[in-house]
Motif scaffolding. Structure first.
Motif, short mmCIF file in Angstrom:
data_model
loop_
_atom_site.label_atom_id
_atom_site.label_comp_id
_atom_site.label_asym_id
_atom_site.label_seq_id
_atom_site.Cartn_x
_atom_site.Cartn_y
_atom_site.Cartn_z
N HIS A 66 0.81 -1.21 0.00
CA HIS A 66 0.00 0.00 0.00
C HIS A 66 0.85 1.27 0.00
CE1 HIS A 66 -3.82 -2.05 0.28
NE2 HIS A 66 -3.27 -2.88 1.16
N ALA A 67 2.17 1.11 0.02
CA ALA A 67 3.05 2.27 -0.13
C ALA A 67 3.13 2.74 -1.58
CB ALA A 67 4.45 1.95 0.39
N LEU A 68 2.77 1.85 -2.51
CA LEU A 68 2.67 2.29 -3.90
C LEU A 68 1.49 3.23 -4.04
CD1 LEU A 68 3.23 -1.03 -5.92
CD2 LEU A 68 4.81 0.90 -5.73
N PRO A 69 1.61 4.26 -4.87
CA PRO A 69 0.48 5.17 -5.07
C PRO A 69 -0.76 4.43 -5.58
CG PRO A 69 2.48 6.10 -5.98
CD PRO A 69 2.81 4.70 -5.60
N GLU A 70 -1.93 4.96 -5.22
CA GLU A 70 -3.18 4.33 -5.64
C GLU A 70 -3.31 4.29 -7.15
OE1 GLU A 70 -8.01 4.93 -5.00
OE2 GLU A 70 -6.57 6.02 -3.74
N LYS A 71 -2.84 5.34 -7.82
CA LYS A 71 -2.87 5.39 -9.27
C LYS A 71 -1.45 5.41 -9.80
CE LYS A 71 -7.34 7.74 -9.70
NZ LYS A 71 -8.07 8.90 -10.26
N LEU A 72 -1.17 4.54 -10.76
CA LEU A 72 0.14 4.47 -11.39
C LEU A 72 0.02 4.78 -12.88
CD1 LEU A 72 1.63 1.19 -9.84
CD2 LEU A 72 2.31 3.53 -9.30
N PRO A 73 1.04 5.39 -13.47
CA PRO A 73 1.04 5.56 -14.93
C PRO A 73 0.93 4.20 -15.62
CG PRO A 73 2.79 6.84 -13.89
CD PRO A 73 2.24 5.95 -12.84
N SER A 74 0.40 4.20 -16.83
CA SER A 74 0.18 2.93 -17.54
C SER A 74 1.47 2.18 -17.82
CB SER A 74 -0.57 3.21 -18.85
OG SER A 74 0.18 4.10 -19.67
N ARG A 75 2.60 2.88 -17.80
CA ARG A 75 3.89 2.23 -18.03
C ARG A 75 4.34 1.38 -16.85
NH1 ARG A 75 7.88 7.04 -19.27
NH2 ARG A 75 9.34 5.28 -19.51
N LEU A 76 3.76 1.63 -15.68
CA LEU A 76 4.14 0.92 -14.46
C LEU A 76 3.07 -0.09 -14.09
CD1 LEU A 76 5.53 3.88 -12.32
CD2 LEU A 76 6.78 2.33 -13.84
N HIS A 77 3.47 -1.34 -13.99
CA HIS A 77 2.54 -2.43 -13.71
C HIS A 77 2.72 -2.86 -12.24
CE1 HIS A 77 1.74 -2.88 -18.05
NE2 HIS A 77 3.01 -2.53 -18.17
N ARG A 78 1.64 -2.75 -11.49
CA ARG A 78 1.67 -2.92 -10.04
C ARG A 78 2.00 -4.36 -9.63
NH1 ARG A 78 -0.70 0.51 -6.45
NH2 ARG A 78 -1.84 1.45 -8.20
N VAL A 79 2.92 -4.50 -8.67
CA VAL A 79 3.32 -5.78 -8.11
C VAL A 79 3.08 -5.75 -6.60
CG1 VAL A 79 5.23 -7.40 -7.75
CG2 VAL A 79 5.08 -6.10 -9.89
N TRP A 80 2.45 -6.78 -6.09
CA TRP A 80 2.26 -6.91 -4.64
C TRP A 80 3.11 -8.07 -4.13
CZ3 TRP A 80 -3.34 -6.39 -2.33
CH2 TRP A 80 -3.70 -5.02 -2.32
N ALA A 81 3.69 -7.86 -2.95
CA ALA A 81 4.44 -8.93 -2.28
C ALA A 81 3.49 -9.83 -1.50
CB ALA A 81 5.48 -8.33 -1.34
N ILE A 82 3.92 -11.06 -1.31
CA ILE A 82 3.10 -12.09 -0.65
C ILE A 82 3.52 -12.24 0.80
CG2 ILE A 82 2.63 -14.57 -0.60
CD1 ILE A 82 3.02 -14.54 -3.66
N GLU A 83 2.54 -12.22 1.70
CA GLU A 83 2.77 -12.57 3.09
C GLU A 83 2.67 -14.09 3.23
OE1 GLU A 83 3.88 -13.12 6.27
OE2 GLU A 83 3.53 -10.94 6.30
N SER A 84 3.76 -14.72 3.63
CA SER A 84 3.80 -16.19 3.65
C SER A 84 3.54 -16.79 5.02
CB SER A 84 5.18 -16.66 3.16
OG SER A 84 6.20 -16.18 4.04
N ALA A 85 3.38 -15.96 6.06
CA ALA A 85 3.22 -16.48 7.41
C ALA A 85 1.97 -17.36 7.51
CB ALA A 85 3.13 -15.33 8.42
N ALA A 86 2.14 -18.53 8.11
CA ALA A 86 1.02 -19.47 8.24
C ALA A 86 -0.09 -18.91 9.12
CB ALA A 86 1.53 -20.79 8.82
N VAL A 87 0.21 -17.93 9.98
CA VAL A 87 -0.80 -17.37 10.88
C VAL A 87 -1.59 -16.23 10.23
CG1 VAL A 87 0.47 -18.02 12.96
CG2 VAL A 87 0.90 -15.79 11.88
N CYS A 88 -1.27 -15.89 9.00
CA CYS A 88 -2.01 -14.82 8.32
C CYS A 88 -3.47 -15.22 8.20
CB CYS A 88 -1.41 -14.55 6.95
SG CYS A 88 -2.23 -13.22 6.05
N PRO A 89 -4.42 -14.40 8.68
CA PRO A 89 -5.83 -14.82 8.70
C PRO A 89 -6.53 -14.75 7.34
CG PRO A 89 -5.63 -12.61 9.59
CD PRO A 89 -4.23 -13.10 9.35
N GLU A 90 -5.97 -14.00 6.39
CA GLU A 90 -6.64 -13.84 5.10
C GLU A 90 -6.43 -15.06 4.22
OE1 GLU A 90 -7.21 -10.33 1.79
OE2 GLU A 90 -5.19 -10.65 2.59
N PRO A 91 -7.47 -15.71 3.75
CA PRO A 91 -7.30 -16.87 2.88
C PRO A 91 -6.54 -16.50 1.61
CG PRO A 91 -9.56 -16.74 3.67
CD PRO A 91 -8.89 -15.45 4.06
#
Length: 255
Positions: free
Chosen positions: A58-83
């Motif tokens: 969420h540190a990436l700006p909400e809107k990015l220029p079309s040249r920039l393709h948004r990448v999110w990192a994965i939380e791998s912790a087994a205790v993460c509650p989000e499926p």
């Protein structure tokens, strides 16, 4: 022949061992891209790679220029509650086009994380690529565990996996990994031996490589020339420089 470049591992923000040319904002990123003929890039925030995936995503700006393709990192912790499936759906709603995982920051092998395996299955179903960034906080080279990476790629054979580190000096395990998989792609910025691009293209095909400028640790003009002067065809050069990643994103499905 002039080539466009598509950077598959373009971070913004601040991190350790950051070169003076490494961009910290979107505006700086676009200026670097313009200077070094980088037409498009997969972009993530270093906080997501190195510290906290959720905060960094969420540190990436909400809107990015079309040249920039948004990448999110994965939380791998087994205790993460989000499926896992919910996480992927939430990312897609935020126009995420690729995902990132940094094995060296988590301290375990790829194949020991059940959550990562579940997310990888979701990504494969949607044809979303996974970028693996091998980086230790204290630097270093030859960090990739090629046997572990090979096993992961074979277990998720429908998942396109992009791998990169600062520098690979030992190439035999790399060759073995490419020979044993069909879905693994390697960043050119980690290939520092003479004629490695030529060798990989000749042995495994141009579709096994993708361009990266090697930021934040390398000068962003270092690897355009090795592609331009590689002893491969112009079509193969264009594939490595740009179209491999462009076509990869074009395969993503919403269903």
């Amino acid at each position: 022949m002039n080539f466009r470049f598509f950077d598959g591992c373009f971070g913004i923000g601040r991190c350790n061992r950051q070169g003076s040319t490494a961009p910290t904002t979107v505006a700086e990123a676009l200026a670097v891209m313009d200077q070094y003929d980088i037409a498009e890039a997969l972009v993530y925030h270093y906080t997501a790679r190195d510290c906290d995936p959720e905060v960094g995503n969420h540190a990436l700006p909400e809107k990015l220029p079309s040249r920039l393709h948004r990448v999110w990192a994965i939380e791998s912790a087994a205790v993460c509650p989000e499926p896992p499936a919910t996480f992927v759906e939430r990312a897609l709603q935020q126009n995420v086009e690729a995902f990132l995982f940094s094995p060296m920051q988590t301290g375990f092998r790829l194949n020991e994380s059940g959550r990562l395996a579940a997310i990888a299955a979701c990504l494969a179903e949607r044809k979303l690529p996974l970028l693996l960034t091998y980086r230790h906080i204290n630097g270093g080279e030859n960090l990739i565990d090629w046997a572990d990476l090979t096993t992961f790629c074979r277990q998720h054979s429908n998942l396109r996996v992009l791998a990169g580190e600062w520098r690979t000096r030992v190439n035999r395990p790399l060759f073995d990994a490419l020979a044993a998989t069909t879905n693994l792609m390697i960043s050119v910025s980690m290939l520092w031996q003479h004629r490695m691009i030529d060798q990989i293209v000749d042995a495994f095909g141009a579709d096994r490589l993708f361009f990266s400028a090697g930021l934040p640790g390398l000068d962003p003009g270092s690897f355009q020339m090795p592609i331009a002067y590689a002893q491969i065809s112009d079509n193969e050069k264009e594939a490595v420089a740009f179209t491999n990643l462009k076509n990869l994103l074009g395969e993503v499905t919403d269903e």
